[in-house]
Design a protein around this motif. Structure first.
Motif, PDB file in Angstrom:
ATOM      1  N   ASP A  10       1.688  -3.021   5.527  1.00 45.01           N
ATOM      2  CA  ASP A  10       0.487  -2.491   4.908  1.00 45.01           C
ATOM      3  C   ASP A  10       0.772  -1.084   4.398  1.00 45.01           C
ATOM      4  O   ASP A  10       1.854  -0.546   4.584  1.00 45.01           O
ATOM      5  CB  ASP A  10      -0.704  -2.484   5.880  1.00 45.01           C
ATOM      6  CG  ASP A  10      -0.424  -1.700   7.164  1.00 45.01           C
ATOM      7  OD1 ASP A  10       0.452  -0.802   7.141  1.00 45.01           O
ATOM      8  OD2 ASP A  10      -1.071  -1.977   8.185  1.00 45.01           O
ATOM      9  N   ARG A  11      -0.204  -0.481   3.735  1.00 51.64           N
ATOM     10  CA  ARG A  11      -0.005   0.827   3.110  1.00 51.64           C
ATOM     11  C   ARG A  11       0.355   1.898   4.140  1.00 51.64           C
ATOM     12  O   ARG A  11       1.222   2.738   3.904  1.00 51.64           O
ATOM     13  CB  ARG A  11      -1.284   1.230   2.357  1.00 51.64           C
ATOM     14  CG  ARG A  11      -1.566   0.381   1.143  1.00 51.64           C
ATOM     15  CD  ARG A  11      -2.925   0.720   0.555  1.00 51.64           C
ATOM     16  NE  ARG A  11      -2.983   2.090   0.060  1.00 51.64           N
ATOM     17  CZ  ARG A  11      -2.672   2.448  -1.184  1.00 51.64           C
ATOM     18  NH1 ARG A  11      -2.256   1.537  -2.067  1.00 51.64           N
ATOM     19  NH2 ARG A  11      -2.751   3.701  -1.566  1.00 51.64           N
ATOM     20  N   PRO A  44      10.196  -5.782  -4.328  1.00 55.57           N
ATOM     21  CA  PRO A  44       8.951  -6.247  -4.958  1.00 55.57           C
ATOM     22  C   PRO A  44       7.776  -6.363  -3.995  1.00 55.57           C
ATOM     23  O   PRO A  44       6.611  -6.297  -4.414  1.00 55.57           O
ATOM     24  CB  PRO A  44       9.343  -7.620  -5.529  1.00 55.57           C
ATOM     25  CG  PRO A  44      10.806  -7.503  -5.791  1.00 55.57           C
ATOM     26  CD  PRO A  44      11.337  -6.673  -4.659  1.00 55.57           C
ATOM     27  N   ALA A  45       8.061  -6.527  -2.693  1.00 51.07           N
ATOM     28  CA  ALA A  45       6.976  -6.636  -1.719  1.00 51.07           C
ATOM     29  C   ALA A  45       6.131  -5.368  -1.678  1.00 51.07           C
ATOM     30  O   ALA A  45       4.928  -5.406  -1.367  1.00 51.07           O
ATOM     31  CB  ALA A  45       7.545  -6.927  -0.336  1.00 51.07           C
ATOM     32  N   TYR A  47       5.290  -3.545  -4.186  1.00 54.16           N
ATOM     33  CA  TYR A  47       4.407  -3.441  -5.345  1.00 54.16           C
ATOM     34  C   TYR A  47       3.066  -4.131  -5.119  1.00 54.16           C
ATOM     35  O   TYR A  47       2.129  -3.947  -5.898  1.00 54.16           O
ATOM     36  CB  TYR A  47       5.100  -3.994  -6.592  1.00 54.16           C
ATOM     37  CG  TYR A  47       6.186  -3.077  -7.107  1.00 54.16           C
ATOM     38  CD1 TYR A  47       5.871  -1.932  -7.833  1.00 54.16           C
ATOM     39  CD2 TYR A  47       7.531  -3.334  -6.839  1.00 54.16           C
ATOM     40  CE1 TYR A  47       6.863  -1.077  -8.288  1.00 54.16           C
ATOM     41  CE2 TYR A  47       8.534  -2.489  -7.290  1.00 54.16           C
ATOM     42  CZ  TYR A  47       8.195  -1.356  -8.014  1.00 54.16           C
ATOM     43  OH  TYR A  47       9.171  -0.500  -8.460  1.00 54.16           O
ATOM     44  N   TRP A  48       2.944  -4.898  -4.056  1.00 58.38           N
ATOM     45  CA  TRP A  48       1.639  -5.432  -3.672  1.00 58.38           C
ATOM     46  C   TRP A  48       0.737  -4.310  -3.175  1.00 58.38           C
ATOM     47  O   TRP A  48      -0.488  -4.422  -3.215  1.00 58.38           O
ATOM     48  CB  TRP A  48       1.792  -6.488  -2.579  1.00 58.38           C
ATOM     49  CG  TRP A  48       2.306  -7.800  -3.059  1.00 58.38           C
ATOM     50  CD1 TRP A  48       3.583  -8.279  -2.984  1.00 58.38           C
ATOM     51  CD2 TRP A  48       1.557  -8.830  -3.711  1.00 58.38           C
ATOM     52  NE1 TRP A  48       3.681  -9.521  -3.551  1.00 58.38           N
ATOM     53  CE2 TRP A  48       2.454  -9.897  -4.002  1.00 58.38           C
ATOM     54  CE3 TRP A  48       0.208  -8.951  -4.077  1.00 58.38           C
ATOM     55  CZ2 TRP A  48       2.046 -11.059  -4.640  1.00 58.38           C
ATOM     56  CZ3 TRP A  48      -0.200 -10.124  -4.721  1.00 58.38           C
ATOM     57  CH2 TRP A  48       0.710 -11.159  -4.994  1.00 58.38           C
ATOM     58  N   HIS A  49       1.357  -3.224  -2.693  1.00 57.46           N
ATOM     59  CA  HIS A  49       0.596  -2.131  -2.099  1.00 57.46           C
ATOM     60  C   HIS A  49       0.577  -0.871  -2.964  1.00 57.46           C
ATOM     61  O   HIS A  49      -0.379  -0.097  -2.915  1.00 57.46           O
ATOM     62  CB  HIS A  49       1.188  -1.788  -0.733  1.00 57.46           C
ATOM     63  CG  HIS A  49       1.239  -2.960   0.202  1.00 57.46           C
ATOM     64  ND1 HIS A  49       0.130  -3.421   0.882  1.00 57.46           N
ATOM     65  CD2 HIS A  49       2.267  -3.785   0.555  1.00 57.46           C
ATOM     66  CE1 HIS A  49       0.472  -4.470   1.619  1.00 57.46           C
ATOM     67  NE2 HIS A  49       1.754  -4.715   1.443  1.00 57.46           N
ATOM     68  N   LYS A  51       1.533   0.540  -6.976  1.00 56.72           N
ATOM     69  CA  LYS A  51       1.948   0.150  -8.323  1.00 56.72           C
ATOM     70  C   LYS A  51       3.164   0.924  -8.811  1.00 56.72           C
ATOM     71  O   LYS A  51       3.887   0.452  -9.687  1.00 56.72           O
ATOM     72  CB  LYS A  51       0.792   0.309  -9.309  1.00 56.72           C
ATOM     73  CG  LYS A  51       0.334   1.742  -9.517  1.00 56.72           C
ATOM     74  CD  LYS A  51      -0.777   1.823 -10.537  1.00 56.72           C
ATOM     75  CE  LYS A  51      -1.211   3.270 -10.781  1.00 56.72           C
ATOM     76  NZ  LYS A  51      -2.280   3.359 -11.813  1.00 56.72           N
TER      77      LYS A  51
END
Length: 218
Positions: A10-11, A44-45, A47-49, A51
């Motif tokens: 998570d972030r 790439p994982a 970039y879900w959190h 941009k």
């Protein structure tokens, strides 16, 4: 077959990992690829959190602020001068805890309202001391900008406490400037004893606010 479960990504976890890595590689070396490797995931994982890198820096700055205010309790008996001194000493100490900490913080946007409670309390304190709202904002932002700029320059010489970049030897500088004795002697006032010089400069800023706005401690 392994039954070990991965800690959810998570972030907050990404930002905490990035802050840890920051001390090792600095801001220039802090890439999403390097962070992903540290987290044992593919880039790439992330970039879900986030941009882009700036979005990550925003979250890192927010986490830095969370950790900072956790160690600076508000005191209702503070004068506005005391509040400025405490806040900026705390800010400098927090930024110095990370390599390039001031650069990460500079220009970043908080990703939550984590700062608003303290901001509201600070503004209320200034208004109760007779400041107008614009004066209160100017007083607080001026000392903040002084501290941020000071630490950016400080970390340009000492990336972490006790670590000194090559090329900032004061004696060597004085030798090279031997034909300019005042400039040579100024080196010790510019590139050393950062703690004392920060305190002196912060005191000058606060005294200037007192003089400009005519607001003294009760």
């Amino acid at each position: 077959m392994t039954t070990e479960r991965r800690v959810p990504l998570d972030r907050t976890r990404v930002a905490a990992t990035a802050l840890t890595l920051l001390n090792e590689v600095g801001l220039d070396g802090l890439t999403l690829r390097a962070i992903a490797k540290e987290l044992d995931v593919k880039a790439p994982a992330l970039y879900w959190h986030f941009k882009d890198k700036q979005a990550l820096l925003d979250e890192m700055a927010t986490e830095m602020y969370r950790r900072m205010i956790a160690g600076i309790p508000l005191d209702a008996d503070d004068t506005w001068q005391e509040r400025l001194l405490k806040a900026n000493r705390g800010l400098r100490a927090a930024l110095l805890g990370y390599r390039d900490g001031a650069k990460v913080f500079s220009g970043s946007r908080f990703t939550s309202l984590v700062h608003v409670e303290a901001m509201e309390d600070n503004l209320r304190l200034f208004l109760s001391a007779g400041f107008t709202l614009p004066q209160a904002v100017r007083a607080y932002s001026t000392t903040y900008l002084y501290t941020l700029g000071y630490v950016i320059e400080e970390q340009g010489v000492e990336p972490l406490p006790g670590e000194r970049r090559e090329g900032y030897d004061i004696d060597e500088r004085a030798r090279l400037m031997s034909d300019f004795p005042l400039s040579a002697a100024a080196g010790a006032e510019i590139f050393a004893d950062y703690e004392r010089h920060f305190e002196e400069g912060l005191g000058l800023v606060v005294a200037g606010i007192e003089t400009r706005y005519g607001k003294r401690a009760p």
